[in-house]
Design a protein around this motif. Structure first.
Motif, mmCIF file in Angstrom:
data_model
loop_
_atom_site.group_PDB
_atom_site.id
_atom_site.type_symbol
_atom_site.label_atom_id
_atom_site.label_comp_id
_atom_site.label_asym_id
_atom_site.label_seq_id
_atom_site.Cartn_x
_atom_site.Cartn_y
_atom_site.Cartn_z
ATOM 1 N N ALA A 103 -47.407 28.115 -38.711
ATOM 2 C CA ALA A 103 -46.123 28.803 -38.833
ATOM 3 C C ALA A 103 -44.977 27.933 -38.347
ATOM 4 C CB ALA A 103 -46.161 30.121 -38.060
ATOM 5 N N ALA A 104 -45.246 27.056 -37.387
ATOM 6 C CA ALA A 104 -44.200 26.185 -36.832
ATOM 7 C C ALA A 104 -44.130 24.843 -37.552
ATOM 8 C CB ALA A 104 -44.450 25.956 -35.341
ATOM 9 N N TRP A 105 -44.967 24.646 -38.585
ATOM 10 C CA TRP A 105 -45.022 23.336 -39.220
ATOM 11 C C TRP A 105 -43.684 22.858 -39.792
ATOM 12 C CZ3 TRP A 105 -48.733 20.036 -38.378
ATOM 13 C CH2 TRP A 105 -48.746 18.844 -39.109
ATOM 14 N N PRO A 106 -42.856 23.732 -40.391
ATOM 15 C CA PRO A 106 -41.569 23.240 -40.913
ATOM 16 C C PRO A 106 -40.702 22.539 -39.865
ATOM 17 C CG PRO A 106 -42.025 25.409 -41.788
ATOM 18 C CD PRO A 106 -43.063 25.142 -40.739
ATOM 19 N N LEU A 107 -40.853 22.905 -38.586
ATOM 20 C CA LEU A 107 -40.083 22.247 -37.530
ATOM 21 C C LEU A 107 -40.882 21.180 -36.798
ATOM 22 C CD1 LEU A 107 -38.133 25.284 -35.998
ATOM 23 C CD2 LEU A 107 -37.303 23.529 -37.562
ATOM 24 N N LEU A 108 -42.176 21.016 -37.152
ATOM 25 C CA LEU A 108 -42.968 19.910 -36.635
ATOM 26 C C LEU A 108 -42.936 18.716 -37.590
ATOM 27 C CD1 LEU A 108 -46.299 21.359 -35.150
ATOM 28 C CD2 LEU A 108 -44.649 19.914 -33.973
ATOM 29 N N ALA A 109 -42.881 19.019 -38.889
ATOM 30 C CA ALA A 109 -42.960 17.967 -39.907
ATOM 31 C C ALA A 109 -41.862 16.912 -39.790
ATOM 32 C CB ALA A 109 -42.952 18.606 -41.295
ATOM 33 N N PRO A 110 -40.586 17.278 -39.434
ATOM 34 C CA PRO A 110 -39.560 16.228 -39.350
ATOM 35 C C PRO A 110 -39.882 15.123 -38.353
ATOM 36 C CG PRO A 110 -38.532 18.392 -39.403
ATOM 37 C CD PRO A 110 -40.004 18.616 -39.248
ATOM 38 N N GLY A 111 -40.763 15.396 -37.397
ATOM 39 C CA GLY A 111 -41.094 14.367 -36.421
ATOM 40 C C GLY A 111 -41.822 13.181 -37.017
ATOM 41 N N PHE A 112 -42.477 13.370 -38.182
ATOM 42 C CA PHE A 112 -43.264 12.281 -38.762
ATOM 43 C C PHE A 112 -42.398 11.240 -39.463
ATOM 44 C CE2 PHE A 112 -46.292 15.741 -38.309
ATOM 45 C CZ PHE A 112 -47.350 15.083 -37.700
ATOM 46 N N ARG A 113 -41.099 11.461 -39.525
ATOM 47 C CA ARG A 113 -40.227 10.414 -40.056
ATOM 48 C C ARG A 113 -39.923 9.351 -39.002
ATOM 49 N NH1 ARG A 113 -34.679 13.496 -41.326
ATOM 50 N NH2 ARG A 113 -36.145 15.047 -42.138
ATOM 51 N N PHE A 114 -40.326 9.599 -37.748
ATOM 52 C CA PHE A 114 -40.082 8.647 -36.667
ATOM 53 C C PHE A 114 -41.346 7.851 -36.369
ATOM 54 C CE2 PHE A 114 -37.352 12.356 -35.794
ATOM 55 C CZ PHE A 114 -36.111 11.756 -35.935
ATOM 56 N N GLY A 115 -41.182 6.740 -35.664
ATOM 57 C CA GLY A 115 -42.304 5.934 -35.237
ATOM 58 C C GLY A 115 -43.058 6.585 -34.092
ATOM 59 N N PRO A 116 -44.211 6.018 -33.720
ATOM 60 C CA PRO A 116 -45.059 6.655 -32.692
ATOM 61 C C PRO A 116 -44.387 6.774 -31.327
ATOM 62 C CG PRO A 116 -45.871 4.453 -33.281
ATOM 63 C CD PRO A 116 -44.830 4.809 -34.283
ATOM 64 N N CYS A 175 -50.548 16.004 -33.628
ATOM 65 C CA CYS A 175 -49.154 15.566 -33.478
ATOM 66 C C CYS A 175 -49.029 14.044 -33.480
ATOM 67 C CB CYS A 175 -48.570 16.128 -32.188
ATOM 68 S SG CYS A 175 -48.347 17.899 -32.205
ATOM 69 N N THR A 176 -50.076 13.331 -33.105
ATOM 70 C CA THR A 176 -49.989 11.875 -33.021
ATOM 71 C C THR A 176 -50.544 11.189 -34.263
ATOM 72 O OG1 THR A 176 -52.102 11.846 -31.819
ATOM 73 C CG2 THR A 176 -50.070 11.877 -30.508
ATOM 74 N N ALA A 177 -50.821 11.938 -35.318
ATOM 75 C CA ALA A 177 -51.297 11.328 -36.563
ATOM 76 C C ALA A 177 -50.236 10.380 -37.114
ATOM 77 C CB ALA A 177 -51.624 12.410 -37.586
ATOM 78 N N PRO A 178 -50.640 9.314 -37.825
ATOM 79 C CA PRO A 178 -49.652 8.337 -38.300
ATOM 80 C C PRO A 178 -48.700 8.882 -39.350
ATOM 81 C CG PRO A 178 -51.842 7.839 -39.146
ATOM 82 C CD PRO A 178 -52.016 8.912 -38.133
ATOM 83 N N THR A 179 -49.147 9.856 -40.162
ATOM 84 C CA THR A 179 -48.298 10.413 -41.209
ATOM 85 C C THR A 179 -48.466 11.925 -41.240
ATOM 86 O OG1 THR A 179 -50.022 10.236 -42.915
ATOM 87 C CG2 THR A 179 -48.558 8.313 -42.593
ATOM 88 N N GLU A 227 -54.399 16.889 -42.665
ATOM 89 C CA GLU A 227 -55.844 16.739 -42.822
ATOM 90 C C GLU A 227 -56.560 17.040 -41.514
ATOM 91 O OE1 GLU A 227 -59.101 13.246 -43.935
ATOM 92 O OE2 GLU A 227 -56.949 12.903 -44.254
ATOM 93 N N ARG A 228 -56.023 16.534 -40.404
ATOM 94 C CA ARG A 228 -56.627 16.815 -39.094
ATOM 95 C C ARG A 228 -56.541 18.296 -38.767
ATOM 96 N NH1 ARG A 228 -54.506 11.868 -35.135
ATOM 97 N NH2 ARG A 228 -55.351 10.137 -36.388
ATOM 98 N N LEU A 229 -55.440 18.932 -39.120
ATOM 99 C CA LEU A 229 -55.291 20.367 -38.861
ATOM 100 C C LEU A 229 -56.346 21.163 -39.624
ATOM 101 C CD1 LEU A 229 -53.777 22.752 -37.650
ATOM 102 C CD2 LEU A 229 -52.126 22.596 -39.528
ATOM 103 N N GLY A 230 -56.559 20.830 -40.906
ATOM 104 C CA GLY A 230 -57.572 21.534 -41.679
ATOM 105 C C GLY A 230 -58.971 21.325 -41.125
ATOM 106 N N ARG A 231 -59.272 20.101 -40.702
ATOM 107 C CA ARG A 231 -60.583 19.813 -40.132
ATOM 108 C C ARG A 231 -60.784 20.574 -38.828
ATOM 109 N NH1 ARG A 231 -60.238 14.745 -40.332
ATOM 110 N NH2 ARG A 231 -59.692 14.238 -38.156
ATOM 111 N N ALA A 232 -59.742 20.663 -38.002
ATOM 112 C CA ALA A 232 -59.862 21.396 -36.735
ATOM 113 C C ALA A 232 -60.090 22.888 -36.989
ATOM 114 C CB ALA A 232 -58.602 21.185 -35.898
ATOM 115 N N GLU A 233 -59.427 23.436 -37.987
ATOM 116 C CA GLU A 233 -59.642 24.858 -38.308
ATOM 117 C C GLU A 233 -61.088 25.113 -38.692
ATOM 118 O OE1 GLU A 233 -55.549 26.689 -40.057
ATOM 119 O OE2 GLU A 233 -56.452 25.071 -41.247
#
Length: 453
Positions: free
Chosen positions: A367-380, A335-339, A345-351
């Motif tokens: 499954a929840a990624w479509p509602l997690l992805a919008p968060g990456f348009r914001f700053g940290p 969740c704290t990745a820069p982009t 990439e981190r998700l695939g490596r963790a799997e």
């Protein structure tokens, strides 16, 4: 036990009628809002005398502040009775009391109730035992012949002062059961009330909740968290909660609603819009597609972000307890990745690292990624705010503690009362005027910029 000074105090002049158009305040005791500063009314010489008298008895261990025989109890008695006396004098001088001019100090009068010559006048006093937040106080409430004196200091037939009610509500909100609260008041304050009285006092918050449901809201909220909470871990009626962050960065409980037939987010969001909310930049919740559809119908430009705390709990259900710490750290790093690309990439490596034995954990996350992805348009900093939800986590923890102390509730009314009492701590004076994050102006700019993309 402290005793009063044997020398009688100097006579106090009875104040004349107040000039309602513009009272003179040479001492500067009244602020621009018309409220009196209590500190300005305290005679510092009296404070020093009381402190010296108390210090003289410290060695003997006889100084007591609260409860029966306490110093504050004696002071409260004097203050309340003096306030009642002044109210009574004003009542006898006021219009509509069948008083001639002489009773109010006019021509031919004596300047007080003792010189009253009309039908109305003093008629003794009635003893009353008041329960207060500093202990029980015995006072004498003056009476008039007409029976029309209704003091504001002590309401007619009142047996408790509002401060005690606030204390009961505060202690209940912090997890004390009725039995523990009754024992605490008796031990510390010398106040004896029943469990039924505690229930009557706390039921008053339901009227306050009804008033809050109808109060107007701000037109813009940068972030609104919505959640479904239960009054405890073991079940009970479901309650919808909306917690907003204002444009000043202050958290605010926007409303509580009973969830009679499951989740009803369209009705909740419609209620917020009817109370004046025209724009929500980011809506955070765990309801998934249903919440996103309801938000799109009400505020088309709102960014809907899933609740990371709820998502984390849902994912960890599929893992053994000994793996929770490691998995939580890995998912938090995603969740704290820069982009978004770096997060995937981190998700695939963790799997790959955790292997097929934890496939279900990462399936929930994808499954929840479509509602997690919008968060990456914001700053940290803004993402940390959206992913935190610390206030809601504290609310759930508080509800679990209350259930352990007071047991499970089974009806909707009791569930609403318990959840509302728990939310009062979120708006305590200690944090009510403190922004949610330290650098709120920068976070607000990030939220506004990201919600416009």
């Amino acid at each position: 036990m402290l005793r009063a000074d044997p020398d009688p105090p100097p006579p106090v002049e009875t104040p004349g009628p107040v000039d309602r158009a513009g009272p003179v305040d040479p001492a500067g005791l009244v602020d621009p809002a018309g409220l009196v500063d209590p500190a300005g009314l305290v005679d510092q010489r009296l404070v020093r005398q009381l402190a010296e008298a108390a210090a003289a008895q410290v060695g003997a261990g006889s100084v007591q502040l609260l409860g029966d025989g306490g110093l504050l109890q004696a002071l409260a008695k004097q203050l309340i009775e003096r306030a009642l006396e002044l109210e009574f004098q004003e009542h006898l001088r006021g219009p509509g009391t069948n008083n001639p001019a002489g009773a109010a100090g006019g021509p031919g009068g004596s300047g007080g109730p003792a010189g009253h010559r009309g039908p109305n006048g003093p008629n003794g006093a009635r003893a009353r035992r008041l329960l207060t937040e500093i202990g029980p106080v015995e006072v004498r409430v003056p009476r008039d012949r007409e029976g029309s004196f209704a003091p504001r200091t002590v309401r007619p037939r009142a047996r408790r002062l509002p401060g005690l009610d606030r204390l009961v509500v505060s202690l209940t909100a912090r997890g004390l059961s009725s039995g523990e609260l009754v024992a605490h008041l008796a031990e510390v304050y010398g106040v004896e009330i029943s469990r039924e009285t505690v229930s009557v006092i706390t039921d008053q918050v339901l009227d306050e909740l009804a008033d809050r449901r109808g109060r107007p809201l701000d037109p813009v909220y940068p972030v609104v968290f919505v959640d479904s909470v239960r009054s405890g871990r073991s079940g009970g009626p479901l309650v919808h909660l909306a917690l907003g962050i204002s444009t000043d960065g202050l958290r605010e409980v926007l409303g509580l609603w009973p969830a009679e037939d499951g989740e009803q987010w369209p009705q909740v969001l419609a209620g917020l819009a009817e109370r004046g909310v025209r724009e929500v930049w980011v809506l955070v919740g765990a309801a998934g597609a249903e919440l996103a559809e309801a938000a799109a119908a009400r505020w088309p430009r709102t960014v809907v972000h899933t609740s990371v705390a709820h998502l984390l709990h849902a994912a960890l259900r599929h893992a053994p307890g000994e793996d929770w710490g490691g998995l939580a750290r890995v998912l938090h790093e995603i969740c704290t990745a820069p982009t978004e690309a770096a997060a995937l990439e981190r998700l695939g490596r963790a799997e790959r690292e955790w292997g097929p034995g934890h496939r279900e954990v990462f399936r929930v996350w994808r499954a929840a990624w479509p509602l997690l992805a919008p968060g990456f348009r914001f700053g940290p900093e803004a993402r940390r705010l959206l992913a935190g939800g610390g206030a809601l986590e504290r609310l759930h923890a508080r509800l679990r503690r209350i259930e352990q102390a007071a047991g499970r509730v089974r009806d909707e009314r009791a569930a609403l009362k318990r959840v509302y009492l728990a939310t009062l701590a979120l708006e305590s004076p200690a944090g009510a005027r403190r922004p949610w994050t330290g650098d709120w102006p920068a976070v607000r700019a990030e939220l506004r910029r990201g919600s416009r993309r």
